[in-house]
Design a protein around this motif. Structure first.
Motif, PDB file in Angstrom:
ATOM      1  N   TRP A  17       0.830  -1.206   0.000  1.00  0.00           N
ATOM      2  CA  TRP A  17       0.000   0.000   0.000  1.00  0.00           C
ATOM      3  C   TRP A  17       0.864   1.256   0.000  1.00  0.00           C
ATOM      4  CZ3 TRP A  17      -1.030   4.511   2.443  1.00  0.00           C
ATOM      5  CH2 TRP A  17      -2.261   5.124   2.162  1.00  0.00           C
ATOM      6  N   GLU A 115      -9.995   2.024   1.332  1.00  0.00           N
ATOM      7  CA  GLU A 115     -10.754   0.782   1.365  1.00  0.00           C
ATOM      8  C   GLU A 115     -12.246   1.017   1.207  1.00  0.00           C
ATOM      9  OE1 GLU A 115      -9.511  -2.584   1.737  1.00  0.00           O
ATOM     10  OE2 GLU A 115      -7.873  -1.360   0.959  1.00  0.00           O
ATOM     11  N   LEU A 237      -5.319  -2.385   8.084  1.00  0.00           N
ATOM     12  CA  LEU A 237      -6.087  -3.378   7.325  1.00  0.00           C
ATOM     13  C   LEU A 237      -6.486  -4.555   8.217  1.00  0.00           C
ATOM     14  CD1 LEU A 237      -3.977  -3.415   4.029  1.00  0.00           C
ATOM     15  CD2 LEU A 237      -6.235  -2.388   4.344  1.00  0.00           C
ATOM     16  N   GLY A 247     -14.099  -3.795   3.087  1.00  0.00           N
ATOM     17  CA  GLY A 247     -13.862  -2.702   2.136  1.00  0.00           C
ATOM     18  C   GLY A 247     -15.039  -2.544   1.201  1.00  0.00           C
ATOM     19  N   ASP A 250     -13.157  -2.938  -4.430  1.00  0.00           N
ATOM     20  CA  ASP A 250     -12.050  -3.851  -4.653  1.00  0.00           C
ATOM     21  C   ASP A 250     -10.986  -3.287  -5.568  1.00  0.00           C
ATOM     22  OD1 ASP A 250     -13.143  -5.802  -3.063  1.00  0.00           O
ATOM     23  OD2 ASP A 250     -14.311  -6.689  -4.702  1.00  0.00           O
TER      24      ASP A 250
END
Length: 279
Positions: A17, A115, A237, A247, A250
């Protein structure tokens, strides 16, 4: 055992990320660099003084014959250094998170935003957040110190002290390291320390899969600094999953950034855009 892989997966996802959000990676390096300088000085001092400390606490061994004196104090010196590294790994995260509270909170918010769904905010003033963070970190440090002293004592047990004890020590370090990192996301959600620990214990293997590899990597000081931003992202996360959140999109971060001409991300949490400090 599958949960070990799940936990490690969050560590990898966090690093990925920040790798795709370069400005946040650079932003997250700053607190770690400041803390690294402080800890480097402390560990160098410990390295130079560990043998003197071992001799000072064992005056009864002054008259021991060779090689027993050297073996005994050499082992004790190694344990002192290992104990110092053990505490450094745990407290480095706590101190870095305390120093970089506004930095990592903003980074964690951005991960939540990427997310999809709501972006939780504590609604507390900065001084209050710092106080809660310092208080909880002290509580964790006391727990770590208890386990550290226990493991230090067990280190004198032949064979077990050189094999089992270090492995258990890394597991303890990994668990509490994960707790410190997830606290950034959980604190914004109003989750108290007791409840955080319950959530983490409920997925102990996943937490170890996340925290133990990170603990091993954090032994190398410069690695700790460069992994810290991704560790916070990955912990966010993981906190989302532990809290039962999912989330809302996607797509990856890059495609979402292209939704807006200026490269900003859509804010689903109201006025959170003001927290995007790198901008």
């Amino acid at each position: 055992m599958r949960d070990l892989g799940v936990g490690f997966g969050y560590l990898v996802k966090g690093q990925k990320w920040v790798g795709t959000h370069g400005r946040w990676f650079g932003f997250g390096l700053l607190p770690g660099l400041v803390t690294l300088v402080l800890y480097a000085g402390a560990l160098v001092g410990l390295g130079y003084g560990a043998d003197d400390l071992a001799a000072w606490v064992t005056p009864f061994a002054d008259d021991w014959s060779s090689p027993w004196l050297g073996i005994f104090r050499g082992t004790l010196t190694a344990l002192v250094v290992a104990f110092g590294l053990f505490l450094a790994v745990i407290t480095f995260t706590a101190v870095t998170l305390l120093v970089g509270q506004p930095f990592y909170e903003s980074l964690s918010e951005e991960v939540d935003r990427s997310e999809g769904g709501e972006v939780p905010e504590s609604g507390l003033p900065l001084w209050r957040e710092l106080w809660i963070s310092a208080r909880d970190s002290l509580r964790i440090l006391l727990r770590v110190a208890f386990y550290g002293v226990l493991l230090f004592a067990c280190g004198f047990i032949p064979v077990i002290g050189q094999t089992v004890v270090p492995a258990v020590g890394f597991c303890v370090s990994g668990f509490f390291l994960a707790e410190e990192l997830t606290s950034v996301a959980f604190q914004r959600r109003g989750v108290e320390l007791k409840e955080r620990l319950q959530l983490l214990r409920g997925r102990r293997l996943a937490v170890l899969g996340f925290g133990v590899p990170l603990t091993l990597a954090f032994i190398v000081p410069f690695v700790a600094v460069f992994l810290m931003p991704g560790a916070v992202a990955g912990a966010t996360l993981m906190a989302r999953e532990l809290g039962g959140e999912t989330g809302g999109d996607d797509r990856d971060g890059d495609s979402r950034e292209n939704d807006h001409p200026d490269g900003t991300l859509p804010s689903s949490g109201g006025g959170q855009g003001a927290h995007h400090l790198p901008r």
